[in-house]
Design a protein around this motif. Structure first.
Motif, PDB file in Angstrom:
ATOM      1  N   ARG A 210      -8.323 -41.940 -18.291  1.00 40.28           N
ATOM      2  CA  ARG A 210      -8.511 -43.275 -18.863  1.00 40.28           C
ATOM      3  C   ARG A 210      -9.780 -43.930 -18.323  1.00 40.28           C
ATOM      4  NH1 ARG A 210      -7.216 -48.786 -18.430  1.00 40.28           N
ATOM      5  NH2 ARG A 210      -6.379 -49.662 -20.380  1.00 40.28           N
ATOM      6  N   GLU A 211     -10.001 -43.810 -17.023  1.00 44.65           N
ATOM      7  CA  GLU A 211     -11.184 -44.434 -16.430  1.00 44.65           C
ATOM      8  C   GLU A 211     -12.462 -43.708 -16.831  1.00 44.65           C
ATOM      9  OE1 GLU A 211     -11.443 -47.263 -14.924  1.00 44.65           O
ATOM     10  OE2 GLU A 211      -9.290 -47.596 -15.136  1.00 44.65           O
ATOM     11  N   ARG A 212     -12.379 -42.390 -16.967  1.00 46.88           N
ATOM     12  CA  ARG A 212     -13.555 -41.659 -17.440  1.00 46.88           C
ATOM     13  C   ARG A 212     -13.919 -42.076 -18.852  1.00 46.88           C
ATOM     14  NH1 ARG A 212     -11.889 -35.806 -17.253  1.00 46.88           N
ATOM     15  NH2 ARG A 212     -13.938 -35.488 -18.198  1.00 46.88           N
ATOM     16  N   LEU A 213     -12.918 -42.255 -19.697  1.00 48.28           N
ATOM     17  CA  LEU A 213     -13.162 -42.698 -21.063  1.00 48.28           C
ATOM     18  C   LEU A 213     -13.756 -44.104 -21.087  1.00 48.28           C
ATOM     19  CD1 LEU A 213      -9.912 -41.417 -22.793  1.00 48.28           C
ATOM     20  CD2 LEU A 213     -12.244 -40.724 -23.391  1.00 48.28           C
ATOM     21  N   LEU A 214     -13.211 -44.982 -20.271  1.00 47.16           N
ATOM     22  CA  LEU A 214     -13.701 -46.356 -20.250  1.00 47.16           C
ATOM     23  C   LEU A 214     -15.140 -46.412 -19.763  1.00 47.16           C
ATOM     24  CD1 LEU A 214     -12.997 -49.316 -20.726  1.00 47.16           C
ATOM     25  CD2 LEU A 214     -12.229 -49.441 -18.348  1.00 47.16           C
ATOM     26  N   GLY A 215     -15.457 -45.653 -18.714  1.00 46.30           N
ATOM     27  CA  GLY A 215     -16.832 -45.625 -18.210  1.00 46.30           C
ATOM     28  C   GLY A 215     -17.805 -45.102 -19.254  1.00 46.30           C
ATOM     29  N   ALA A 216     -17.404 -44.058 -19.975  1.00 44.61           N
ATOM     30  CA  ALA A 216     -18.269 -43.503 -21.025  1.00 44.61           C
ATOM     31  C   ALA A 216     -18.437 -44.502 -22.165  1.00 44.61           C
ATOM     32  CB  ALA A 216     -17.679 -42.201 -21.548  1.00 44.61           C
ATOM     33  N   SER A 230     -18.252 -44.250 -32.105  1.00 49.30           N
ATOM     34  CA  SER A 230     -16.894 -43.968 -32.570  1.00 49.30           C
ATOM     35  C   SER A 230     -16.030 -43.490 -31.409  1.00 49.30           C
ATOM     36  CB  SER A 230     -16.918 -42.889 -33.658  1.00 49.30           C
ATOM     37  OG  SER A 230     -17.360 -41.647 -33.105  1.00 49.30           O
ATOM     38  N   MET A 231     -14.733 -43.471 -31.629  1.00 50.97           N
ATOM     39  CA  MET A 231     -13.815 -42.918 -30.626  1.00 50.97           C
ATOM     40  C   MET A 231     -14.155 -41.450 -30.378  1.00 50.97           C
ATOM     41  SD  MET A 231     -11.459 -45.230 -29.644  1.00 50.97           S
ATOM     42  CE  MET A 231      -9.749 -44.703 -29.477  1.00 50.97           C
ATOM     43  N   GLU A 232     -14.576 -40.761 -31.423  1.00 48.61           N
ATOM     44  CA  GLU A 232     -14.943 -39.350 -31.281  1.00 48.61           C
ATOM     45  C   GLU A 232     -16.161 -39.194 -30.366  1.00 48.61           C
ATOM     46  OE1 GLU A 232     -14.242 -40.858 -34.085  1.00 48.61           O
ATOM     47  OE2 GLU A 232     -12.358 -39.855 -34.636  1.00 48.61           O
ATOM     48  N   ASP A 233     -17.125 -40.115 -30.483  1.00 48.86           N
ATOM     49  CA  ASP A 233     -18.305 -40.073 -29.614  1.00 48.86           C
ATOM     50  C   ASP A 233     -17.913 -40.215 -28.151  1.00 48.86           C
ATOM     51  OD1 ASP A 233     -20.075 -39.878 -31.784  1.00 48.86           O
ATOM     52  OD2 ASP A 233     -20.197 -42.064 -31.992  1.00 48.86           O
ATOM     53  N   VAL A 234     -17.009 -41.148 -27.875  1.00 48.40           N
ATOM     54  CA  VAL A 234     -16.564 -41.365 -26.498  1.00 48.40           C
ATOM     55  C   VAL A 234     -15.848 -40.129 -25.978  1.00 48.40           C
ATOM     56  CG1 VAL A 234     -15.140 -42.782 -24.974  1.00 48.40           C
ATOM     57  CG2 VAL A 234     -16.381 -43.858 -26.874  1.00 48.40           C
ATOM     58  N   ALA A 235     -14.968 -39.582 -26.780  1.00 46.17           N
ATOM     59  CA  ALA A 235     -14.229 -38.389 -26.362  1.00 46.17           C
ATOM     60  C   ALA A 235     -15.173 -37.230 -26.072  1.00 46.17           C
ATOM     61  CB  ALA A 235     -13.217 -38.011 -27.436  1.00 46.17           C
ATOM     62  N   SER A 244      -6.890 -36.906 -28.197  1.00 44.21           N
ATOM     63  CA  SER A 244      -6.329 -37.254 -26.889  1.00 44.21           C
ATOM     64  C   SER A 244      -6.749 -38.631 -26.411  1.00 44.21           C
ATOM     65  CB  SER A 244      -6.731 -36.194 -25.858  1.00 44.21           C
ATOM     66  OG  SER A 244      -8.133 -36.179 -25.684  1.00 44.21           O
ATOM     67  N   VAL A 245      -7.823 -39.184 -26.991  1.00 46.65           N
ATOM     68  CA  VAL A 245      -8.256 -40.516 -26.595  1.00 46.65           C
ATOM     69  C   VAL A 245      -7.169 -41.542 -26.864  1.00 46.65           C
ATOM     70  CG1 VAL A 245      -9.966 -42.343 -26.977  1.00 46.65           C
ATOM     71  CG2 VAL A 245     -10.671 -39.952 -27.009  1.00 46.65           C
ATOM     72  N   TYR A 246      -6.416 -41.341 -27.938  1.00 41.74           N
ATOM     73  CA  TYR A 246      -5.411 -42.319 -28.346  1.00 41.74           C
ATOM     74  C   TYR A 246      -4.209 -42.343 -27.414  1.00 41.74           C
ATOM     75  CZ  TYR A 246      -8.257 -42.653 -32.522  1.00 41.74           C
ATOM     76  OH  TYR A 246      -9.306 -42.844 -33.381  1.00 41.74           O
ATOM     77  N   ASN A 247      -4.124 -41.392 -26.488  1.00 39.74           N
ATOM     78  CA  ASN A 247      -3.089 -41.457 -25.456  1.00 39.74           C
ATOM     79  C   ASN A 247      -3.411 -42.529 -24.419  1.00 39.74           C
ATOM     80  OD1 ASN A 247      -1.663 -39.285 -26.592  1.00 39.74           O
ATOM     81  ND2 ASN A 247      -2.917 -37.794 -25.460  1.00 39.74           N
ATOM     82  N   HIS A 248      -4.673 -42.977 -24.405  1.00 41.92           N
ATOM     83  CA  HIS A 248      -5.117 -43.920 -23.381  1.00 41.92           C
ATOM     84  C   HIS A 248      -5.539 -45.272 -23.954  1.00 41.92           C
ATOM     85  CE1 HIS A 248      -5.144 -40.500 -20.601  1.00 41.92           C
ATOM     86  NE2 HIS A 248      -5.737 -39.815 -21.569  1.00 41.92           N
TER      87      HIS A 248
END
Length: 388
Positions: A210-216, A230-235, A244-248
């Motif tokens: 979750r924190e890695r995703l938020l930092g990115a 997009s969410m895909e870009d972050v992932a 898997s992004v939607y789990n967080h």
């Protein structure tokens, strides 16, 4: 341009292109490029959308023309000054007359396609170079290696009103903004510290997904703008699958809200700690400047989101965040007025915003924030702007 200024529908004014640019400048500056359509600009100048396409091929070309035009006119205004002592006054009047200029340069220019953006930024760089030369002429005793830094601080003060809605009667506002810019111009900057061992690189990072995703997300939103990520870009940036992004995070807005609330929470806690330790208003403001500067230099991407992306979060979540930001500024204003008892609340708020905009702008410039001793420079300029 107000609704009353619009030409009557069905007329064909000779200056229609200029009217379109004026309307687009106002709309892009107040709403943001992504929230403005060609139809909105057309309505503002009382024409059908197809009439705009006779002047501009599309919204990208219109934005490029808006930003390039205002950059060219700013450069021309600076070059027109024959008395260096009048430069700041002329620049202050220009930025108040064209108040969206800072938002257009710092936020909306990022919305342009790469090739177009390069051409527009070249015109912006030209305007900034003309301003640097004008600053050099106005204060020739500035060491050459500090000229660009001083000019950046002065320009930040002048662009400050672009980022808030505080208004004052003219020409008193012009005089106040000129005085604040002059304070930045005449700041005696501290010498850079002697070269020491290079700071260690690397460091440890958070391990949770979750924190890695938020930092990115914070980094990407700041670099590309929120709407273009997009969410895909972050992932992809952290090597995760998009699903898997939607789990967080349930959506992209939740990432932005979390980041902004975290930044605001940090500033509020630091403010409480500073006030609890302070012995007097001057000491409190000195420490608040230092704390805000450290935050800005350490977290420039997070700072960028606070300045440029708050308008993209849902209204019900934006309201308490904006209220907290206003109350944060209120504390600065309260302390400043205890020091300068003749300063009314509105003018004090303009002064506080001018000082914080210096930190905001310089800390977000990679070439400036990497300079040795930049924290001391920011503190020196902001103390001078606040006259403390």
């Amino acid at each position: 341009m107000t609704v009353a200024d619009r030409p009557a529908r069905g007329t064909r004014p000779a200056n229609r292109r200029e009217l379109i640019l004026a309307a687009a400048t106002r709309l892009f500056g107040s709403r943001g490029y992504e929230r403005v359509g060609i139809s909105d600009v057309a309505e503002a100048v009382a024409v059908v959308p197809s009439a705009l396409y006779r002047h501009f091929a599309g919204k990208d070309e219109l934005l490029a023309a808006v930003i390039g035009d205002i950059a060219d006119r700013f450069a021309a205004e600076i070059d027109a000054q024959t008395d260096p002592a009048r430069t700041l006054a002329a620049a202050a009047t220009f930025t108040l007359d064209h108040r969206p200029i800072g938002v257009l340069w710092e936020r909306e220019a990022r919305c342009l396609p790469a090739g177009t953006q390069d051409a527009v930024r070249a015109r912006m760089r030209h305007a900034r170079r003309r301003f640097i030369l004008a600053v050099q002429a106005a204060r020739p005793q500035i060491p050459e290696h500090q000229t660009g830094l001083v000019a950046a601080a002065v320009l930040a003060v002048l662009l400050g009103p672009s980022f808030h809605a505080i208004d004052l009667p003219r020409p008193g506002y012009d005089a106040l903004l000129t005085e604040l810019a002059n304070r930045a111009l005449t700041t005696e900057l501290p010498d850079p510290p002697p070269a020491g061992p290079a700071a260690p690189s690397g460091g440890l990072q958070r391990t949770t997904k979750r924190e890695r995703l938020l930092g990115a997300a914070v980094r990407l939103f700041a670099e590309r703008t929120y709407t273009r990520v997009s969410m895909e870009d972050v992932a992809e940036s952290v090597g995760m699958s998009a699903s898997s992004v939607y789990n967080h995070f349930p959506n992209k807005a939740a990432m932005l809200v979390t980041a902004l609330e975290r930044a605001n929470g940090y500033l509020q806690v630091m403010l409480d700690d500073t006030l609890a330790r302070a012995q007097d208003p001057i000491g409190a403001l000195h420490e608040m400047l230092a704390c805000y500067g450290r935050f800005a230099l350490a977290h420039p991407h997070l700072l960028d989101l606070l300045i440029t992306e708050t308008h993209n979060i849902p209204r019900e979540q934006a309201a308490p965040l904006l209220q907290a930001q206003r109350e944060y500024i209120d504390e600065w204003v309260h302390l400043l007025r205890r020091i300068h008892t003749d300063l009314d609340a509105t003018r004090a708020r303009v002064v506080v915003h001018a000082a914080l905009t210096v930190i905001n702008d310089l800390a977000r410039s990679p070439g400036i924030r990497s300079r040795p001793g930049i924290d001391a420079v920011l503190t020196a300029v902001c103390r001078r702007v606040l006259a403390i």
